[in-house]
Design an enzyme around this catalytic site. Structure first.
Site, PDB file in Angstrom:
ATOM      1  N   HIS A 164     -29.480  75.857  81.590  1.00 42.73           N
ATOM      2  CA  HIS A 164     -30.277  76.953  81.036  1.00 42.73           C
ATOM      3  C   HIS A 164     -31.559  77.136  81.848  1.00 42.73           C
ATOM      4  O   HIS A 164     -31.887  78.246  82.293  1.00 42.73           O
ATOM      5  CB  HIS A 164     -30.595  76.638  79.575  1.00 42.73           C
ATOM      6  CG  HIS A 164     -31.508  77.612  78.905  1.00 42.73           C
ATOM      7  ND1 HIS A 164     -31.076  78.508  77.945  1.00 42.73           N
ATOM      8  CD2 HIS A 164     -32.847  77.835  79.037  1.00 42.73           C
ATOM      9  CE1 HIS A 164     -32.102  79.233  77.526  1.00 42.73           C
ATOM     10  NE2 HIS A 164     -33.196  78.836  78.167  1.00 42.73           N
ATOM     11  N   GLU A 165     -32.285  76.036  82.054  1.00 44.50           N
ATOM     12  CA  GLU A 165     -33.545  76.121  82.785  1.00 44.50           C
ATOM     13  C   GLU A 165     -33.319  76.373  84.268  1.00 44.50           C
ATOM     14  O   GLU A 165     -34.112  77.058  84.922  1.00 44.50           O
ATOM     15  CB  GLU A 165     -34.359  74.845  82.576  1.00 44.50           C
ATOM     16  CG  GLU A 165     -34.665  74.531  81.125  1.00 44.50           C
ATOM     17  CD  GLU A 165     -35.372  75.659  80.387  1.00 44.50           C
ATOM     18  OE1 GLU A 165     -35.974  76.524  81.051  1.00 44.50           O
ATOM     19  OE2 GLU A 165     -35.316  75.685  79.145  1.00 44.50           O
TER      20      GLU A 165
ATOM     21  N   HIS B 212     -32.976  80.079  84.774  1.00 45.06           N
ATOM     22  CA  HIS B 212     -34.288  80.734  84.835  1.00 45.06           C
ATOM     23  C   HIS B 212     -34.897  80.580  86.225  1.00 45.06           C
ATOM     24  O   HIS B 212     -35.371  81.549  86.829  1.00 45.06           O
ATOM     25  CB  HIS B 212     -35.240  80.107  83.814  1.00 45.06           C
ATOM     26  CG  HIS B 212     -34.986  80.488  82.399  1.00 45.06           C
ATOM     27  ND1 HIS B 212     -34.792  81.794  81.989  1.00 45.06           N
ATOM     28  CD2 HIS B 212     -34.920  79.725  81.265  1.00 45.06           C
ATOM     29  CE1 HIS B 212     -34.620  81.822  80.671  1.00 45.06           C
ATOM     30  NE2 HIS B 212     -34.678  80.586  80.216  1.00 45.06           N
TER      31      HIS B 212
END
Length: 269
Positions: A62-63, A66
């Site tokens: 997820h990170e 980003h």
């Protein structure tokens, strides 16, 4: 190649190298899945390890999404800050974005990644790019959810051990929760980050002080019985309904995961 190139090349390569921490998480995820499948040892503890390690793997991805999207949008500093190594220890707030979400899952079954990577927004010019950076994280959770739930809905695991299918269903349910909650347009969550670039300066400035408390606000709201029932039964249960009996597997998986606690959420089935 210049001397400067020689000095900087190893550091640049290191910025993109997958960390040993992530490989360990991935190994635990795979090994615990095998142990659950093979009924080796304490199956319930195996389900716990499988779900927690799988959730942590999805947090890292997820990170990373980003950071990778920010890199291609103009923030070249994400590599230096270690965000491309998938190492959660490099996050801006490891406790807030790594430890607390795990605690939330254990005590309440609420899956919510927090803001973890610092993006230099000043290097990104287009509003659409800002929105895409925020949307990249929830997109990973959505893909992870589909990867977990599609085999259940398609019947590919009908002959698999029930415990493994249940663990996969519960992990998929957590990914659904994370996707939906992250898209809520509350400051501090990715949903707000998607729309923030399109708001006026005055509006953004007014909401900015509330950003650090967005995740906690969601957690508190979901302890309200009526909201809890609506969210988990109608919203999450409705999404799981798209994948056949995935909701039933998720409910069993939750029981196996939280062997010390009764099932309170009830995803339906």
């Amino acid at each position: 190649m210049t001397a400067t190139d020689e000095r900087t090349r190893p550091r640049s390569a290191g910025h993109n190298r997958v960390s040993n921490v992530f490989w360990v998480l991935l190994a635990v995820f795979g090994a615990s899945g095998y142990l659950v499948w093979d009924h080796f040892g304490n199956v319930r503890f195996g389900v716990f390890l499988f779900v927690i390690s799988g959730w942590l793997v999805s947090l890292c991805l997820h990170e990373y999404a980003h950071a990778r999207t920010a890199l291609h949008s103009g923030d070249i500093g994400v590599g230096v800050r270690g965000y491309l190594t998938l190492n959660p220890l490099k996050y801006t707030h490891p406790v807030y974005s790594f430890l607390l979400p795990v605690v939330f899952i254990i005590i309440g079954g609420i899956a919510l990644p927090g803001g973890a990577v610092f993006i230099d927004r000043g290097r990104i010019r287009k509003r659409g790019q800002h929105s895409l950076i925020s949307a990249a994280g929830p997109a990973i959770n959505a893909l992870f959810a589909v990867a977990c739930l599609l085999p259940l809905g398609a019947g590919w695991l009908d002959s698999a051990p029930t415990e493994f299918a249940a663990a996969l269903g519960y992990l998929g349910a957590l990914e659904v929760i994370a996707t939906v909650l992250n898209l809520v347009p509350i400051p501090g969550l990715d949903g707000y980050g998607i729309i923030e670039p399109w708001l006026s300066y005055q509006t953004r400035r007014a909401f900015a002080p509330f950003a650090p408390y967005g995740m906690m606000a969601i957690f508190v709201l979901l302890w309200t019985p009526s909201l809890n029932q609506w969210f988990f039964t109608d919203i999450v249960g409705g999404v799981l309904g798209w994948f056949g009996n995935a909701g039933g597997y998720a409910a069993v998986g939750q029981e196996l995961f939280r062997f010390w606690h009764a099932n309170l959420l009830g995803y339906g089935g």
